[in-house]
Design a protein around this motif. Structure first.
Motif, PDB file in Angstrom:
ATOM      1  N   TYR A 201      35.807  46.880  27.793  1.00  0.00           N
ATOM      2  CA  TYR A 201      34.463  47.038  27.789  1.00  0.00           C
ATOM      3  C   TYR A 201      33.894  45.812  28.184  1.00  0.00           C
ATOM      4  N   SER A 202      32.817  45.951  29.051  1.00  0.00           N
ATOM      5  CA  SER A 202      31.969  44.898  29.724  1.00  0.00           C
ATOM      6  C   SER A 202      30.729  45.085  29.171  1.00  0.00           C
ATOM      7  N   LYS A 210      32.727  50.656  30.245  1.00  0.00           N
ATOM      8  CA  LYS A 210      34.287  50.555  30.626  1.00  0.00           C
ATOM      9  C   LYS A 210      34.409  49.911  31.844  1.00  0.00           C
ATOM     10  N   ILE A 211      35.205  49.074  32.318  1.00  0.00           N
ATOM     11  CA  ILE A 211      35.438  48.422  33.435  1.00  0.00           C
ATOM     12  C   ILE A 211      36.932  48.201  33.679  1.00  0.00           C
ATOM     13  N   ASP A 212      37.536  48.122  34.705  1.00  0.00           N
ATOM     14  CA  ASP A 212      38.888  48.163  35.370  1.00  0.00           C
ATOM     15  C   ASP A 212      39.021  46.388  35.424  1.00  0.00           C
ATOM     16  N   TYR A 213      40.302  46.217  34.948  1.00  0.00           N
ATOM     17  CA  TYR A 213      40.655  44.756  35.121  1.00  0.00           C
ATOM     18  C   TYR A 213      40.423  43.850  36.383  1.00  0.00           C
ATOM     19  N   ASP A 215      37.890  44.472  38.345  1.00  0.00           N
ATOM     20  CA  ASP A 215      36.398  44.508  38.465  1.00  0.00           C
ATOM     21  C   ASP A 215      35.929  43.695  37.801  1.00  0.00           C
ATOM     22  N   THR A 216      36.719  42.698  36.717  1.00  0.00           N
ATOM     23  CA  THR A 216      36.081  41.813  35.884  1.00  0.00           C
ATOM     24  C   THR A 216      35.888  40.431  36.573  1.00  0.00           C
TER      25      THR A 216
END
Length: 240
Positions: A201-202, A210-213, A215-216
């Motif tokens: 979670y960003s 929620k965010i993909d790894y 995309d962090t």
């Protein structure tokens, strides 16, 4: 999993201009569903991830300076101002667990030194104060973390080398794959964030999403730096 959902009780909030509701991500929260045994909170400093993690810890009855339900000691300004405005939904509810707060871990270690009468059995047989910062963290993870429990970790990488971060991933894997443990971790570490099948979670951009790894920022900036170190540093240091 034990903790299924975190809900912000907006009807109880008297004013949104004061802390912690002045934090955009906190003010925008309605509910957060937890669908993995391992959940990460990510975001810039001040984005609200530690604020929410601390509130969850307080609601669990853990010492907000660090520790479990039975670790009673006082540290200045460790009360959560958010906890009375959230509701935790459990299935089933558990009371066992631990809140690791990296910035006040010394106070927890000092507390254990005063009260332990079991030869530091839960900490590798040695006072946490007589171990290095990283060693004391790993002693806690390896020896005290066990059984049906929820573990809330606030920036555990603060004391860990990259190799020790990998060792922590192994501890998490061993506990959660047995179906006995749930982890919620606030972190800046791209190593920890790489845990397979974890939810991330960003808290950036004024909301919790929620965010993909990949995309962090933690992944993309680290990857770009490692692949383009000289160019990255040139751009960073050049005069305008």
């Amino acid at each position: 999993m034990f903790l299924k959902k975190v809900t912000l009780l907006k009807e109880k909030i008297p004013i949104f201009n004061d802390y912690p509701f002045s934090i955009p991500s906190i003010a925008s929260l309605n509910e957060m569903k937890l669908e993995s045994n391992v959940t990460f909170f990510v975001g810039e400093n001040g984005s609200g991830k530690s604020t929410l993690l601390e509130a969850i810890a307080d609601k669990c009855g853990f010492n907000t300076a660090g520790g479990g339900r039975n670790n009673s000691y006082d540290v200045y300004e460790t009360n959560s101002e958010l906890s009375e405005y959230i509701r935790l939904s459990w299935m089933p509810k558990i009371t066992n667990g631990f809140f690791l707060r990296s910035e006040s871990f010394y106070h927890f270690a000092t507390h254990i030194d005063k009260v332990d009468d079991n030869g530091f059995k839960d900490y590798g047989g040695k006072s946490l104060l007589k171990q290095s910062h990283g060693e004391s963290f790993m002693s806690l993870f390896i020896n005290r973390f066990n059984g049906e429990a929820i573990y809330l970790l606030d920036e555990p990488e603060a004391a860990l080398s990259p190799a020790r971060q990998l060792a922590l991933l192994k501890v998490i894997h061993d506990l959660e794959t047995q179906g006995d443990a749930q982890f919620i971790i606030a972190t800046h570490s791209p190593i920890l964030l790489g845990y397979p099948e974890a939810e991330i979670y960003s808290f950036d951009h004024g909301q919790i999403a929620k965010i993909d790894y990949e995309d962090t920022d933690h992944y993309s900036i680290t990857k770009y730096f490692l692949e383009n170190r000289k160019r990255f540093l040139y751009e960073l240091f050049k005069e305008e």
